[in-house]
Design a protein around this motif. Sequence first.
Motif, mmCIF file in Angstrom:
data_model
loop_
_atom_site.group_PDB
_atom_site.id
_atom_site.type_symbol
_atom_site.label_atom_id
_atom_site.label_comp_id
_atom_site.label_asym_id
_atom_site.label_seq_id
_atom_site.Cartn_x
_atom_site.Cartn_y
_atom_site.Cartn_z
ATOM 1 N N GLN A 173 1.675 7.229 -6.501
ATOM 2 C CA GLN A 173 0.819 8.419 -6.623
ATOM 3 C C GLN A 173 1.385 9.745 -6.500
ATOM 4 O OE1 GLN A 173 -2.408 7.808 -3.976
ATOM 5 N NE2 GLN A 173 -3.513 6.536 -5.306
ATOM 6 N N VAL A 174 2.243 9.993 -6.073
ATOM 7 C CA VAL A 174 2.836 11.486 -5.714
ATOM 8 C C VAL A 174 3.541 12.151 -6.896
ATOM 9 C CG1 VAL A 174 4.223 12.864 -4.429
ATOM 10 C CG2 VAL A 174 3.140 10.988 -3.223
ATOM 11 N N ALA A 175 4.409 11.430 -7.770
ATOM 12 C CA ALA A 175 4.770 11.759 -8.884
ATOM 13 C C ALA A 175 3.839 12.414 -9.705
ATOM 14 C CB ALA A 175 5.808 10.834 -9.383
ATOM 15 N N PRO A 176 2.943 11.663 -10.533
ATOM 16 C CA PRO A 176 1.921 12.215 -11.344
ATOM 17 C C PRO A 176 1.165 13.071 -10.803
ATOM 18 C CG PRO A 176 1.305 9.959 -10.527
ATOM 19 C CD PRO A 176 2.771 9.964 -10.154
ATOM 20 N N GLU A 222 0.687 -1.292 -0.050
ATOM 21 C CA GLU A 222 0.130 0.123 0.050
ATOM 22 C C GLU A 222 1.073 1.350 0.033
ATOM 23 O OE1 GLU A 222 -3.265 2.687 0.514
ATOM 24 O OE2 GLU A 222 -2.950 0.824 -0.419
ATOM 25 N N GLN A 223 1.846 1.196 0.647
ATOM 26 C CA GLN A 223 2.890 2.444 0.623
ATOM 27 C C GLN A 223 3.493 2.762 -0.624
ATOM 28 O OE1 GLN A 223 3.350 4.441 3.336
ATOM 29 N NE2 GLN A 223 1.779 3.473 4.441
ATOM 30 N N LEU A 241 11.239 0.283 -4.137
ATOM 31 C CA LEU A 241 10.196 -0.659 -3.230
ATOM 32 C C LEU A 241 9.720 -1.420 -3.878
ATOM 33 C CD1 LEU A 241 9.471 -1.229 -0.340
ATOM 34 C CD2 LEU A 241 7.706 0.715 -0.344
ATOM 35 N N SER A 242 8.873 -1.312 -4.850
ATOM 36 C CA SER A 242 8.115 -2.145 -5.797
ATOM 37 C C SER A 242 9.011 -3.344 -6.134
ATOM 38 C CB SER A 242 7.647 -1.694 -6.964
ATOM 39 O OG SER A 242 6.874 -2.323 -7.691
ATOM 40 N N ARG A 243 10.194 -3.168 -6.602
ATOM 41 C CA ARG A 243 11.219 -4.157 -7.149
ATOM 42 C C ARG A 243 11.532 -5.084 -5.911
ATOM 43 N NH1 ARG A 243 14.569 -0.016 -10.962
ATOM 44 N NH2 ARG A 243 13.018 -0.110 -12.708
ATOM 45 N N ARG A 244 12.082 -4.521 -4.770
ATOM 46 C CA ARG A 244 12.393 -5.163 -3.820
ATOM 47 C C ARG A 244 11.200 -6.145 -3.061
ATOM 48 N NH1 ARG A 244 17.151 -4.861 -2.102
ATOM 49 N NH2 ARG A 244 16.806 -6.001 -0.464
ATOM 50 N N LEU A 245 9.958 -5.618 -3.387
ATOM 51 C CA LEU A 245 8.872 -6.507 -2.729
ATOM 52 C C LEU A 245 8.429 -7.594 -3.822
ATOM 53 C CD1 LEU A 245 6.323 -3.780 -1.543
ATOM 54 C CD2 LEU A 245 7.721 -5.321 -0.009
ATOM 55 N N ALA A 246 8.875 -7.298 -5.170
ATOM 56 C CA ALA A 246 8.558 -8.387 -6.165
ATOM 57 C C ALA A 246 9.548 -9.500 -6.091
ATOM 58 C CB ALA A 246 8.715 -7.644 -7.568
ATOM 59 N N ASP A 256 5.292 7.476 8.992
ATOM 60 C CA ASP A 256 4.729 6.174 8.671
ATOM 61 C C ASP A 256 6.049 5.287 8.311
ATOM 62 O OD1 ASP A 256 2.230 6.866 9.830
ATOM 63 O OD2 ASP A 256 1.361 6.750 7.708
ATOM 64 N N LEU A 257 6.639 5.576 7.279
ATOM 65 C CA LEU A 257 7.565 4.870 6.862
ATOM 66 C C LEU A 257 8.913 4.834 7.553
ATOM 67 C CD1 LEU A 257 7.454 5.508 3.026
ATOM 68 C CD2 LEU A 257 6.806 3.253 4.097
ATOM 69 N N SER A 258 9.081 5.883 8.270
ATOM 70 C CA SER A 258 10.274 6.029 9.201
ATOM 71 C C SER A 258 10.182 5.343 10.305
ATOM 72 C CB SER A 258 10.697 7.555 9.383
ATOM 73 O OG SER A 258 9.580 8.150 10.306
ATOM 74 N N THR A 259 9.317 4.944 11.024
ATOM 75 C CA THR A 259 8.989 4.344 12.141
ATOM 76 C C THR A 259 8.587 2.916 12.004
ATOM 77 O OG1 THR A 259 6.569 5.202 12.189
ATOM 78 C CG2 THR A 259 8.298 6.533 13.383
ATOM 79 N N SER A 260 8.592 2.473 10.787
ATOM 80 C CA SER A 260 8.193 1.129 10.366
ATOM 81 C C SER A 260 9.311 0.071 9.825
ATOM 82 C CB SER A 260 7.195 1.152 9.113
ATOM 83 O OG SER A 260 7.863 1.509 7.922
ATOM 84 N N GLN A 261 9.042 -1.046 9.533
ATOM 85 C CA GLN A 261 10.094 -1.854 8.941
ATOM 86 C C GLN A 261 10.727 -1.340 7.852
ATOM 87 O OE1 GLN A 261 6.962 -2.342 8.460
ATOM 88 N NE2 GLN A 261 6.213 -3.703 6.957
#
Length: 201
Positions: free
Chosen positions: A15-18, A8-9, A143-148, A62-67
């Motif tokens: 979404q931010v870039a477009p 989700e992140q 991040l997408s590539r690492r999750l894939a 959220d990201l800085s305090t997460s995994q």
Amino acid sequence: MQIIDLAEQTRLLGQVAPTLETLTEEVERVREEEILAPIDQLAPPVLRLHELAITCTRQLHDLSTSQYAAMTYGRENVAHLAEACAQVSLASALGAIAISSRTEILLYRGADPTPGTSRDHLRRACVEMDRAATTYHTLAQRLSRRLASAAARNEDQQLIDRSLAAPGAADPSTVIADPQLTIPPSAPPPRATASTPHARH
């Protein structure tokens, strides 16, 4: 450390870039005009920029305090994200200053009666949005590539488990040099002031 949904992140990052690209185009169109109705013309994109800056800052927290921060390149990615957040916020502030620069003729005798000063601030705002969009696009892809990748996920899970096992203790072996992001330029932009123009690159 909070465990969050990184898929989700990734979507939110993507979404931010477009969104920034759309706002840049809108601001550029106004910049080319005489800006005779600065509040009507600029308040809508400035409001959306301000709302986006809040969203970006919330995601940064959220990201800085997460995994995410414990993963490979996590600290460096968070640092890039913090910089991009600042660029979005600065673009929002520059838009507000551009409005004021066009209306202050009603308040001050020496104010610029032309749209030149406002155009300079809008040009700088577009530069900041361009930089931030590049960063968000790159981080979303990374991040997408690492999750894939199963291998990357396994590597990151080991780092996350290690971090969870020793909360508050940073293991030097988990700090991995981050490949360079294609973010222009390396020098920080000058501070936003009413008298500091910034050429559009």
